[in-house]
Enzyme design. Structure first.
Site, PDB file in Angstrom:
ATOM      1  N   LYS A   1       0.841  -1.213   0.000  1.00  0.00           N
ATOM      2  CA  LYS A   1       0.000   0.000   0.000  1.00  0.00           C
ATOM      3  C   LYS A   1       0.872   1.257   0.000  1.00  0.00           C
ATOM      4  O   LYS A   1       2.060   1.199   0.336  1.00  0.00           O
ATOM      5  CB  LYS A   1      -0.922  -0.019   1.218  1.00  0.00           C
ATOM      6  CG  LYS A   1      -0.182   0.077   2.545  1.00  0.00           C
ATOM      7  CD  LYS A   1      -1.097  -0.238   3.724  1.00  0.00           C
ATOM      8  CE  LYS A   1      -0.334  -0.154   5.031  1.00  0.00           C
ATOM      9  NZ  LYS A   1      -1.067  -0.753   6.148  1.00  0.00           N
TER      10      LYS A   1
ATOM     11  N   TYR B   1      14.645  30.659   5.939  1.00  0.00           N
ATOM     12  CA  TYR B   1      13.409  31.277   6.448  1.00  0.00           C
ATOM     13  C   TYR B   1      13.404  31.298   7.977  1.00  0.00           C
ATOM     14  O   TYR B   1      13.853  30.351   8.615  1.00  0.00           O
ATOM     15  CB  TYR B   1      12.197  30.463   5.997  1.00  0.00           C
ATOM     16  CG  TYR B   1      11.897  30.532   4.525  1.00  0.00           C
ATOM     17  CD1 TYR B   1      11.501  31.730   3.925  1.00  0.00           C
ATOM     18  CD2 TYR B   1      11.990  29.390   3.738  1.00  0.00           C
ATOM     19  CE1 TYR B   1      11.208  31.779   2.575  1.00  0.00           C
ATOM     20  CE2 TYR B   1      11.698  29.437   2.380  1.00  0.00           C
ATOM     21  CZ  TYR B   1      11.304  30.638   1.806  1.00  0.00           C
ATOM     22  OH  TYR B   1      11.023  30.677   0.478  1.00  0.00           O
TER      23      TYR B   1
HETATM   24  C1  LIG Z   1      -0.241  -1.748   6.783  1.00  0.00           C
HETATM   25  C2  LIG Z   1      -0.792  -3.021   7.296  1.00  0.00           C
HETATM   26  C3  LIG Z   1       0.040  -4.140   7.452  1.00  0.00           C
HETATM   27  C4  LIG Z   1       1.535  -4.100   7.246  1.00  0.00           C
HETATM   28  O1  LIG Z   1       2.171  -3.528   8.344  1.00  0.00           O
HETATM   29  P1  LIG Z   1       3.765  -3.640   8.536  1.00  0.00           P
HETATM   30  O2  LIG Z   1       3.979  -3.200   9.906  1.00  0.00           O
HETATM   31  O3  LIG Z   1       4.379  -2.761   7.492  1.00  0.00           O
HETATM   32  O4  LIG Z   1       4.128  -5.067   8.315  1.00  0.00           O
HETATM   33  C5  LIG Z   1      -0.548  -5.328   7.831  1.00  0.00           C
HETATM   34  N1  LIG Z   1      -1.885  -5.422   8.050  1.00  0.00           N
HETATM   35  C6  LIG Z   1      -2.701  -4.361   7.931  1.00  0.00           C
HETATM   36  C7  LIG Z   1      -4.155  -4.529   8.206  1.00  0.00           C
HETATM   37  C8  LIG Z   1      -2.188  -3.122   7.571  1.00  0.00           C
HETATM   38  O5  LIG Z   1      -2.998  -2.062   7.464  1.00  0.00           O
END
Ligand SMILES: *Cc1c(COP(=O)(O)O)cnc(C)c1O
Length: 383
Positions: free
Chosen positions: A38, A273
């Site tokens: 993702k 800045y």
């Molecule tokens: C993002 C996510 C993961 C992966 O998490 P990591 O800590 O990167 O392994 C697993 N399960 C769900 C439901 C998630 O949203």
């Protein structure tokens, strides 16, 4: 996309994914890996990571949304894809068209999806989500409230093909007694759900519970799959966090920027800045072509975050700007416009890790990495 380097760029060592996946498999044995890709694989390039992971034998991928699933399908990825989050009604048609597995975010949602599938005379592939303690999505099954009937009813919806079930661990990364007992209780609750389904004569399908820290700290649960994102990228959330197993990961992402100008500043001049950095002695300064709109968060301004130039650690001075920042390079010989600064990675035998940005900006590596923006080219590291 330019084939040559831009103002700033990442270099991603996709080959190292294979090493990291092998390290993960040492911990999980016969449990299979569902790779989470993702958010553009947390900034590492979803399509490129997925292709490499397919080569490593991974056959299930997790994304957050239908657009991310479509991106993978359009790139020719045929493996199983699970949407971990919510798909709105207007996009339900993609699920069957592209053969995507949808998480059932609630029982009401499952009914809506079932009604849609019935009307269109199709079956939709799903995984049941059980909330054993995250309070984000899924049917609640916690010590205080156990909605087992809703879980059973989801499996009985005629137009859904519920092929799996999962839950999520919010404190698997913490090893204090309270967190450990919370996680152990979640594992127990999840197993209880599986037993209850069995008693009803329902095959739960593929079961998955562990995320990356679930793997590092509770590796041998022996469910069908575990869901890992961060680990195949070769990093943890924060290198100061203790874990029970400490695999030998290779971080796959490096971040670089060009030096655009080198100059000497005199005592009394102020940098950037807000004028938060005042020069107190003759100081040689390089301007780098990377800023917060590239993902180098403004939160690291003036906190002594070091980058590598000619392999030497040099601190960022003054506020980080949108596209640029300034670095004290006094004492580093022969720095010139066009030289390369390393923000994350290795240079001339020295290393700066993503954890340093994370610590200075008080966040976690997940955020630091996924904040690297779309305009930063993702180049494949070769050789
Ligand atoms: C993002 C996510 C993961 C992966 O998490 P990591 O800590 O990167 O392994 C697993 N399960 C769900 C439901 C998630 O949203």
């Amino acid at each position: 996309m330019l084939e040559a380097y831009s103002r700033c760029w990442t270099e991603i060592d996709y080959d190292a994914i294979e090493h990291n996946v092998k390290e993960v498999y040492k911990l999980i044995g016969n449990t299979k890996l569902m790779a989470i890709v993702k958010a553009n694989a947390y900034g590492h390039g979803a399509v490129a990571c997925t292709r490499k992971l397919v080569e490593c034998g991974v056959d299930f991928f997790g994304v957050s949304s239908i657009d991310e699933a479509i991106e993978l399908r359009e790139a020719g990825i045929c493996e199983n894809i699970l949407i971990l989050g919510y798909t709105p009604v207007e996009h339900f048609h993609y699920l069957s068209e592209l053969n995507i597995v949808q998480s059932l975010v609630s029982y009401a949602y499952a009914c809506k999806l079932d009604a849609y599938a019935k009307k269109n005379n199709i079956k939709i592939r799903c995984h049941c989500k059980v909330d054993t303690g995250m309070c984000r999505t899924g049917v609640i099954y916690q010590s205080q409230q156990k909605d087992m009937k809703e879980i059973i009813d989801e499996y009985h919806l005629k137009n859904l093909s519920v092929e799996g079930i999962f839950s999520h661990l919010p404190v698997s990364d913490e090893l204090d007694e309270e967190s450990k007992s919370f996680t152990v209780n979640q594992i127990q609750l999840f197993k209880e759900v599986l037993n209850n389904l069995e008693k009803e004569g329902i095959n739960p399908g593929i079961c998955h519970l562990q995320n990356s820290y679930g793997i590092l700290n509770y590796g041998d649960l022996k469910f069908d799959y575990c869901r890992a994102g961060l680990l195949y990228m070769g990093v943890t959330s924060d290198d100061s966090v203790e874990t029970l197993s400490k695999p030998d990961f290779i971080p796959i992402l490096s971040l670089y920027a060009n030096v655009s100008m080198v100059k000497w500043l005199r005592e009394g001049m102020t940098v950037s800045y807000g004028r938060h950095y005042t020069v107190t002695k003759p100081t040689k300064v390089a301007t780098l072509s990377i800023g917060y709109a590239d993902g180098l968060t403004r939160l690291v301004s003036n906190k002594g975050l070091e980058v590598l130039i000619h392999g030497v650690k040099c601190p960022i001075i003054g506020n980080v700007c949108m596209d640029q920042c300034m670095v004290d390079i006094t004492g580093v010989e022969d720095v010139q416009e066009g030289d390369v600064a390393c923000i994350i990675g290795k240079q001339n035998g020295n290393v700066v890790t993503v954890d340093e940005i994370t610590r200075k900006s008080k966040t976690i590596n997940y955020e630091t990495l996924s904040l690297i923006t779309a305009r930063v080219p993702r180049l494949e590291k070769r050789g």
